[in-house]
Design a protein around this motif. Sequence first.
Motif, PDB file in Angstrom:
ATOM      1  N   ALA A 376     110.874 -30.221  50.303  1.00 24.06           N
ATOM      2  CA  ALA A 376     110.958 -28.769  50.141  1.00 24.06           C
ATOM      3  C   ALA A 376     112.180 -28.213  50.857  1.00 24.06           C
ATOM      4  O   ALA A 376     112.902 -27.359  50.318  1.00 24.06           O
ATOM      5  N   ALA A 389     109.279 -24.362  46.669  1.00 22.25           N
ATOM      6  CA  ALA A 389     107.957 -23.788  46.900  1.00 22.25           C
ATOM      7  C   ALA A 389     106.855 -24.748  46.455  1.00 22.25           C
ATOM      8  O   ALA A 389     105.815 -24.856  47.116  1.00 22.25           O
ATOM      9  N   ALA A 392     106.562 -27.347  49.164  1.00 24.43           N
ATOM     10  CA  ALA A 392     106.035 -26.772  50.401  1.00 24.43           C
ATOM     11  C   ALA A 392     104.534 -26.506  50.290  1.00 24.43           C
ATOM     12  O   ALA A 392     103.771 -26.748  51.236  1.00 24.43           O
ATOM     13  N   ARG A 393     104.102 -26.022  49.135  1.00 23.79           N
ATOM     14  CA  ARG A 393     102.681 -25.761  48.927  1.00 23.79           C
ATOM     15  C   ARG A 393     101.889 -27.067  49.010  1.00 23.79           C
ATOM     16  O   ARG A 393     100.816 -27.141  49.610  1.00 23.79           O
ATOM     17  N   THR A 411     103.826 -23.807  55.703  1.00 36.47           N
ATOM     18  CA  THR A 411     103.432 -22.534  55.110  1.00 36.47           C
ATOM     19  C   THR A 411     104.541 -21.495  55.274  1.00 36.47           C
ATOM     20  O   THR A 411     104.767 -20.661  54.389  1.00 36.47           O
ATOM     21  N   LEU A 414     106.982 -22.278  52.646  1.00 35.66           N
ATOM     22  CA  LEU A 414     106.469 -21.776  51.372  1.00 35.66           C
ATOM     23  C   LEU A 414     106.705 -20.276  51.249  1.00 35.66           C
ATOM     24  O   LEU A 414     107.180 -19.791  50.201  1.00 35.66           O
TER      25      LEU A 414
END
Length: 480
Positions: A376, A389, A392-393, A411, A414
Amino acid sequence: MTSSTVTSSQPPRPPRPNLAFRRLRGRRSPAEFAAEVRRAAREIGEQVSCDARYIGRVEAGEIRCPNYAYERVFLHLFPGRTLTDLGFAPRSSVRGRAARTTPRASPARSASPAREEDEARGEHPPGAARDPYAWHHDYEESDVLRRAFMTGGGVTVAAASLGPLALAPGALAAQRSVPRAGASEAGALEEAVRRIRLLDDRHGADGLYRRAAAPLRAAYALLDAGATRQATADRLHSGAGELAISVGWLAHDSGRFDDARSHYAEALATARVAGDAGLEAHAFCNTAFLARDAGRPREAVRTAQAAQRIARPLGSARLMSLLALREAGGWAGLADRTGCAQALARARALFERGACDADPEWMTFYGEAELAGLEAQCWSTLGDWSRAARHARRAAHLQDPHFTRNIALYTAELADDLARGGRPDEAAQAGLGVLALLHQVQSSRIHTMLAGTARVLLPHRRASGVSDFLEKHAALPRAG
């Protein structure tokens, strides 16, 4: 980092490997199995600092009988089995009759090298004067480690229990002579490294960095004093180097880049003096990460490539995977999308080869979640917000709850990627999730990321949840 001549002595009898425990681990790596032990502990309200080295010591037979906390965790993890089923000796057989009838010795007593080695393994010679309810505990919770690395002979080294990192300002009596180090000091040094890493995993670096300086100074004082045995000297070099890297990381994550660079260089020098390729690869790995964060992407690429050359003979695909990710981060900083994508593909392929016994102990943090999180970061640096994103999620979803700091980091990543990708309402929701964790986590990196996200979201105050996030972010206490 001078080294003294090491005296030889009669080697201790080798412990009997715990094959039953090894079979129970199965195909999981020591690090993965240690994570399962920690999860089992949380399920029953216990706290154990289990890591790959502890699992290795159990399997090697060095821990003949676990302490009571570990016993409860193991019996919860393997219901229906007894300690004997798990390959441990009965508790009654390891306490020893002499220990029950002999008064407890003074903490400052003198111990021979052979006796120190026996104590480190949890095996005391006949007639050893110890507390019958204390000495059978593994060395992580022994009296030696609870008081300090070692107190006596002119040096007081910072408390290895670090609970929570309660280090006295005068932890090192620098003006006094330091005695030769033995197995107890080496074990305490290794435990200090573990405790710092565990505290960082949960709480982040900001509250730990300055308080971790004392054990680092003490570690190098022990190293300069020399050791009673070559094996102990090797452990001291490795432990001091790993501690330098851990303290360097605390400086790194709290934004003290110059301090971090100095600590990583110290670890690298220690590795080269000791001829420790694993420690050298670790130092280069962190140096590459620092170079990326400090805006020196070409240095990040070169350093990561050097680390890969050093690490290749070590036989750990997971280590090579992480080093490929460090290289990818450098390529992303150079805006070289092709170079980054190639390094990421190599990192993924290496990761999928799985864990193995050659994986370093310090890599317990590196799993699917960290892989996704670092991917990410690469895509974010390249401006591919939607891809960043997505990774990252996934990272936040996969992360072991033990790693609170990383959950907050992923987070925050994200939230920033969503904000920059034109999804302010989702970004605000993720940002609020990070704010909810900040009572547990202190990380300048995360605060910096949130501040950037807040700036991006300012023009979108009317979007759902954005004003709530901005107000709560603005209310955060500022570092003075």
